[in-house]
Each structure stands twice: as structure tokens, then as C-alpha cells.
Design an enzyme around this catalytic site. Structure first.
Site, PDB file in Angstrom:
ATOM      1  N   HIS A 116       0.960   5.129   1.128  1.00  0.00           N
ATOM      2  CA  HIS A 116       0.354   6.220   1.885  1.00  0.00           C
ATOM      3  C   HIS A 116       0.464   7.474   1.012  1.00  0.00           C
ATOM      4  O   HIS A 116       1.575   7.851   0.612  1.00  0.00           O
ATOM      5  CB  HIS A 116       1.116   6.486   3.179  1.00  0.00           C
ATOM      6  N   HIS A 174       0.841  -1.195   0.000  1.00  0.00           N
ATOM      7  CA  HIS A 174       0.000   0.000   0.000  1.00  0.00           C
ATOM      8  C   HIS A 174       0.871   1.239   0.000  1.00  0.00           C
ATOM      9  O   HIS A 174       1.918   1.278   0.641  1.00  0.00           O
ATOM     10  CB  HIS A 174      -0.953   0.033   1.203  1.00  0.00           C
TER      11      HIS A 174
HETATM   12  P1  AMP Z   1       1.660   0.550   7.535  1.00  0.00           P
HETATM   13  O1  AMP Z   1       1.920   0.733   9.005  1.00  0.00           O
HETATM   14  O2  AMP Z   1       2.584   1.318   6.641  1.00  0.00           O
HETATM   15  O3  AMP Z   1       1.559  -0.917   7.174  1.00  0.00           O
HETATM   16  O4  AMP Z   1       0.251   1.207   7.260  1.00  0.00           O
HETATM   17  C1  AMP Z   1      -0.956   0.602   7.603  1.00  0.00           C
HETATM   18  C2  AMP Z   1      -1.981   1.687   7.661  1.00  0.00           C
HETATM   19  O5  AMP Z   1      -3.261   1.099   7.644  1.00  0.00           O
HETATM   20  C3  AMP Z   1      -1.918   2.543   8.928  1.00  0.00           C
HETATM   21  O6  AMP Z   1      -1.693   3.901   8.564  1.00  0.00           O
HETATM   22  C4  AMP Z   1      -3.278   2.336   9.577  1.00  0.00           C
HETATM   23  O7  AMP Z   1      -3.780   3.508  10.175  1.00  0.00           O
HETATM   24  C5  AMP Z   1      -4.119   1.889   8.407  1.00  0.00           C
HETATM   25  N1  AMP Z   1      -5.263   1.075   8.735  1.00  0.00           N
HETATM   26  C6  AMP Z   1      -5.320   0.037   9.610  1.00  0.00           C
HETATM   27  N2  AMP Z   1      -6.554  -0.498   9.623  1.00  0.00           N
HETATM   28  C7  AMP Z   1      -7.287   0.223   8.732  1.00  0.00           C
HETATM   29  C8  AMP Z   1      -8.644   0.165   8.300  1.00  0.00           C
HETATM   30  N3  AMP Z   1      -9.519  -0.749   8.778  1.00  0.00           N
HETATM   31  N4  AMP Z   1      -9.062   1.062   7.373  1.00  0.00           N
HETATM   32  C9  AMP Z   1      -8.214   1.991   6.901  1.00  0.00           C
HETATM   33  N5  AMP Z   1      -6.926   2.093   7.272  1.00  0.00           N
HETATM   34  C10 AMP Z   1      -6.464   1.223   8.168  1.00  0.00           C
END
Ligand code: AMP
Ligand code: ZN
Length: 120
Positions: free
Chosen positions: A108, A106
Site C-alpha cells: 500500500h 502488495h
Molecule cells: P490488504 O487488506 O492489505 O490485503 O489489502 C487489500 C487491498 O485491496 C484493500 O485495500 C482493498 O481495498 C483493495 N482491493 C480489493 N479489491 C480491489 C480491486 N478490485 N481493485 C483495487 N483494489 C482492490
């Protein structure tokens, strides 16, 4: 001709969001990518762009489907134009030490304000 079956991982949070099994606030969709709001935004604009298919991180995505990675970047730019002023930071946390917590590739997409530069 039918589309190939999607690549999914049953316990993956983002696979379940892409499949509509878990709620999310989708801001844009393309054939192979989806953009939705981060649940814990760190900036006025904080959107996640994910491939519909499951790849554990951006390196696996780049190696397996570089055309989909290009779509991720293109959709990020489109989202930054619709959600902010077109300027954006793109972050792919890759590995736990780098801050990755969800192991479905993903991007950001962060912006909507002047950003600092202090990752550590
Ligand atoms: P990372 O730490 O780079 O793997 O990013 C994961 C991201 O997913 C974090 O910024 C979380 O806030 C986000 N996240 C976790 N659960 C959800 C969800 N149910 N819907 C949207 N974003 C989420
Ligand atoms: Zn997944």
C-alpha cells in the site's frame, strides 16, 4: 529469447488484475511490477504496487525474488512523486491478524496528506 511463463494463481484477484481480466486504474507499469489505485482509498493517495508474479505475501516475495521486492519499493517511490509530493508510507499487511485480505503480495502506497499513526 522468450520470457519465462508468469507465476500465477487462477483464483487470485490481483493475478487477474495484472492479466487484465478484471478492471483496475493502472497508474504505472514496470517489467515485473504494476501500480494501480486501491478500490477503497484510505488517503488522498492510496495506490497498490504488486509483483506481476504471484507470491502470497511480502515475506515469500523477499525470500524468492528480492530483486522484484526492490522494484516494488522503487515503483512506490516513483508513484509517490507523480501522485503526491514524494513522501509516502509503505504498508505490507502480512497475515489476517495484520489486516491482509488479498494473498498476493502488495504494497500500500499511502500519502498526499499528513498521516496519523494509529494502526490499532
Ligand atoms: P490488504 O487488506 O492489505 O490485503 O489489502 C487489500 C487491498 O485491496 C484493500 O485495500 C482493498 O481495498 C483493495 N482491493 C480489493 N479489491 C480491489 C480491486 N478490485 N481493485 C483495487 N483494489 C482492490
Ligand atoms: Zn496472485
Amino acid at each position: 529469447m522468450s520470457s519465462p511463463d508468469p507465476i500465477t494463481s487462477p483464483d487470485c484477484l490481483f493475478c487477474r488484475i495484472v492479466a487484465g481480466e478484471l478492471p483496475s486504474t493502472v497508474v504505472a507499469r514496470r517489467e515485473r511490477t504494476v501500480a494501480f489505485q486501491d478500490i477503497d482509498p484510505q488517503a488522498p493517495m492510496h495506490v497498490l504496487v504488486v509483483p506481476r508474479d504471484h507470491y502470497g505475501d511480502v515475506a515469500q516475495l523477499a525470500a524468492s525474488a528480492p530483486d522484484v521486492l526492490a522494484e516494488v519499493v522503487s515503483l512506490a517511490q516513483e508513484v509517490a512523486t507523480s501522485e503526491a509530493d514524494g513522501q509516502f508510507r509503505l504498508v505490507f499487511n502480512t497475515g489476517t491478524e495484520a489486516g491482509q485480505s488479498v494473498f498476493h503480495a502488495h504494497a500500500h502506497v499511502i500519502g498526499g496528506a499528513a498521516l496519523g499513526w494509529t494502526p490499532a
